[in-house]
Scaffold this motif. Sequence first.
Motif, PDB file in Angstrom:
ATOM      1  N   LEU A   1      45.704  38.281  43.568  1.00 48.60           N
ATOM      2  CA  LEU A   1      46.032  38.670  42.203  1.00 48.60           C
ATOM      3  C   LEU A   1      44.974  39.589  41.581  1.00 48.60           C
ATOM      4  N   LEU A   2      43.903  39.872  42.309  1.00 45.84           N
ATOM      5  CA  LEU A   2      42.835  40.717  41.780  1.00 45.84           C
ATOM      6  C   LEU A   2      43.311  42.101  41.341  1.00 45.84           C
ATOM      7  N   PRO A   3      44.197  42.774  42.073  1.00 42.30           N
ATOM      8  CA  PRO A   3      44.635  44.093  41.600  1.00 42.30           C
ATOM      9  C   PRO A   3      45.245  44.053  40.194  1.00 42.30           C
ATOM     10  N   GLU A   4      46.020  43.033  39.895  1.00 40.62           N
ATOM     11  CA  GLU A   4      46.603  42.901  38.557  1.00 40.62           C
ATOM     12  C   GLU A   4      45.518  42.661  37.508  1.00 40.62           C
ATOM     13  N   LEU A   5      44.579  41.784  37.822  1.00 43.44           N
ATOM     14  CA  LEU A   5      43.488  41.504  36.890  1.00 43.44           C
ATOM     15  C   LEU A   5      42.647  42.752  36.658  1.00 43.44           C
ATOM     16  N   LEU A   6      42.313  43.457  37.733  1.00 45.13           N
ATOM     17  CA  LEU A   6      41.503  44.668  37.604  1.00 45.13           C
ATOM     18  C   LEU A   6      42.217  45.717  36.761  1.00 45.13           C
ATOM     19  N   ASP A   7      43.531  45.847  36.932  1.00 46.00           N
ATOM     20  CA  ASP A   7      44.301  46.798  36.140  1.00 46.00           C
ATOM     21  C   ASP A   7      44.208  46.441  34.658  1.00 46.00           C
ATOM     22  N   LEU A   8      44.378  45.165  34.333  1.00 44.45           N
ATOM     23  CA  LEU A   8      44.274  44.739  32.934  1.00 44.45           C
ATOM     24  C   LEU A   8      42.867  44.933  32.376  1.00 44.45           C
ATOM     25  N   MET A   9      41.859  44.701  33.192  1.00 41.61           N
ATOM     26  CA  MET A   9      40.478  44.902  32.741  1.00 41.61           C
ATOM     27  C   MET A   9      40.219  46.387  32.459  1.00 41.61           C
ATOM     28  N   GLU A  10      40.749  47.259  33.305  1.00 39.38           N
ATOM     29  CA  GLU A  10      40.610  48.692  33.069  1.00 39.38           C
ATOM     30  C   GLU A  10      41.333  49.111  31.798  1.00 39.38           C
ATOM     31  N   GLN A  11      42.508  48.547  31.554  1.00 35.60           N
ATOM     32  CA  GLN A  11      43.237  48.836  30.314  1.00 35.60           C
ATOM     33  C   GLN A  11      42.410  48.400  29.109  1.00 35.60           C
TER      34      GLN A  11
ATOM     35  N   GLU B   1      24.492  33.071  32.262  1.00 34.09           N
ATOM     36  CA  GLU B   1      24.873  34.196  33.113  1.00 34.09           C
ATOM     37  C   GLU B   1      26.341  34.047  33.470  1.00 34.09           C
ATOM     38  N   VAL B   2      26.939  35.152  33.880  1.00 30.59           N
ATOM     39  CA  VAL B   2      28.304  35.158  34.394  1.00 30.59           C
ATOM     40  C   VAL B   2      28.195  35.347  35.896  1.00 30.59           C
ATOM     41  N   ARG B   3      28.823  34.451  36.644  1.00 32.45           N
ATOM     42  CA  ARG B   3      28.717  34.458  38.104  1.00 32.45           C
ATOM     43  C   ARG B   3      30.103  34.648  38.719  1.00 32.45           C
ATOM     44  N   VAL B   4      30.177  35.518  39.728  1.00 34.36           N
ATOM     45  CA  VAL B   4      31.416  35.768  40.466  1.00 34.36           C
ATOM     46  C   VAL B   4      31.254  35.164  41.856  1.00 34.36           C
ATOM     47  N   THR B   5      32.217  34.341  42.254  1.00 32.45           N
ATOM     48  CA  THR B   5      32.157  33.670  43.554  1.00 32.45           C
ATOM     49  C   THR B   5      33.472  33.834  44.312  1.00 32.45           C
ATOM     50  N   LEU B   6      33.392  33.684  45.603  1.00 42.97           N
ATOM     51  CA  LEU B   6      34.560  33.609  46.476  1.00 42.97           C
ATOM     52  C   LEU B   6      34.589  32.222  47.100  1.00 42.97           C
ATOM     53  N   SER B   7      35.789  31.658  47.210  1.00 43.82           N
ATOM     54  CA  SER B   7      35.927  30.333  47.808  1.00 43.82           C
ATOM     55  C   SER B   7      37.304  30.215  48.446  1.00 43.82           C
ATOM     56  N   ASN B   8      37.544  29.084  49.081  1.00 48.14           N
ATOM     57  CA  ASN B   8      38.844  28.800  49.679  1.00 48.14           C
ATOM     58  C   ASN B   8      39.210  27.373  49.325  1.00 48.14           C
ATOM     59  N   PHE B   9      40.454  27.188  48.860  1.00 43.70           N
ATOM     60  CA  PHE B   9      40.930  25.857  48.506  1.00 43.70           C
ATOM     61  C   PHE B   9      42.342  25.700  49.031  1.00 43.70           C
ATOM     62  N   LYS B  10      42.519  24.723  49.900  1.00 44.46           N
ATOM     63  CA  LYS B  10      43.824  24.435  50.504  1.00 44.46           C
ATOM     64  C   LYS B  10      44.471  25.682  51.098  1.00 44.46           C
TER      65      LYS B  10
ATOM     66  N   VAL C   1      37.379  31.271  34.934  1.00 41.16           N
ATOM     67  CA  VAL C   1      38.716  31.348  35.512  1.00 41.16           C
ATOM     68  C   VAL C   1      38.572  31.482  37.025  1.00 41.16           C
ATOM     69  N   THR C   2      39.513  30.885  37.739  1.00 40.65           N
ATOM     70  CA  THR C   2      39.596  31.021  39.182  1.00 40.65           C
ATOM     71  C   THR C   2      41.024  31.419  39.515  1.00 40.65           C
ATOM     72  N   ILE C   3      41.172  32.525  40.265  1.00 40.89           N
ATOM     73  CA  ILE C   3      42.504  32.997  40.632  1.00 40.89           C
ATOM     74  C   ILE C   3      42.529  33.362  42.110  1.00 40.89           C
TER      75      ILE C   3
ATOM     76  N   VAL D   1      38.892  33.828  43.860  1.00 41.14           N
ATOM     77  CA  VAL D   1      37.734  34.443  43.213  1.00 41.14           C
ATOM     78  C   VAL D   1      37.535  33.719  41.885  1.00 41.14           C
ATOM     79  N   GLY D   2      36.296  33.375  41.605  1.00 39.48           N
ATOM     80  CA  GLY D   2      35.967  32.677  40.375  1.00 39.48           C
ATOM     81  C   GLY D   2      35.016  33.502  39.532  1.00 39.48           C
ATOM     82  N   VAL D   3      35.248  33.494  38.226  1.00 41.09           N
ATOM     83  CA  VAL D   3      34.350  34.117  37.264  1.00 41.09           C
ATOM     84  C   VAL D   3      34.024  33.027  36.253  1.00 41.09           C
TER      85      VAL D   3
END
Length: 72
Positions: free
Chosen positions: A58-68, A18-27, A52-54, A32-34
């Motif tokens: 940076l999600l708006p940039e990733l979402l834009d690329l995914m839509e493209q 499965e592909v899992r999406v998570t939210l976390s906090n580091f330092k 990948v974890t970013i 967001v992790g996929v």
Amino acid sequence: MADDDIIVGSFPKNNREEVRVTLSNFKGYDLVGVRQWFRNENDEPRPSKSGVTIRVDLLPELLDLMEQARDI
């Protein structure tokens, strides 16, 4: 996955993974992790190395690329 990670959701990749999406906090960074997850020999879910974890900001940039990618 750390105990304080939030599972946003998941969807099946195939009958074993499965592909899992998570939210976390580091330092102090919100992340967001996929990641691909699989079931081990004891049928327990385990994270794979594939993913990948970013930073959340940076999600708006990733979402834009995914839509493209979807539009192509």
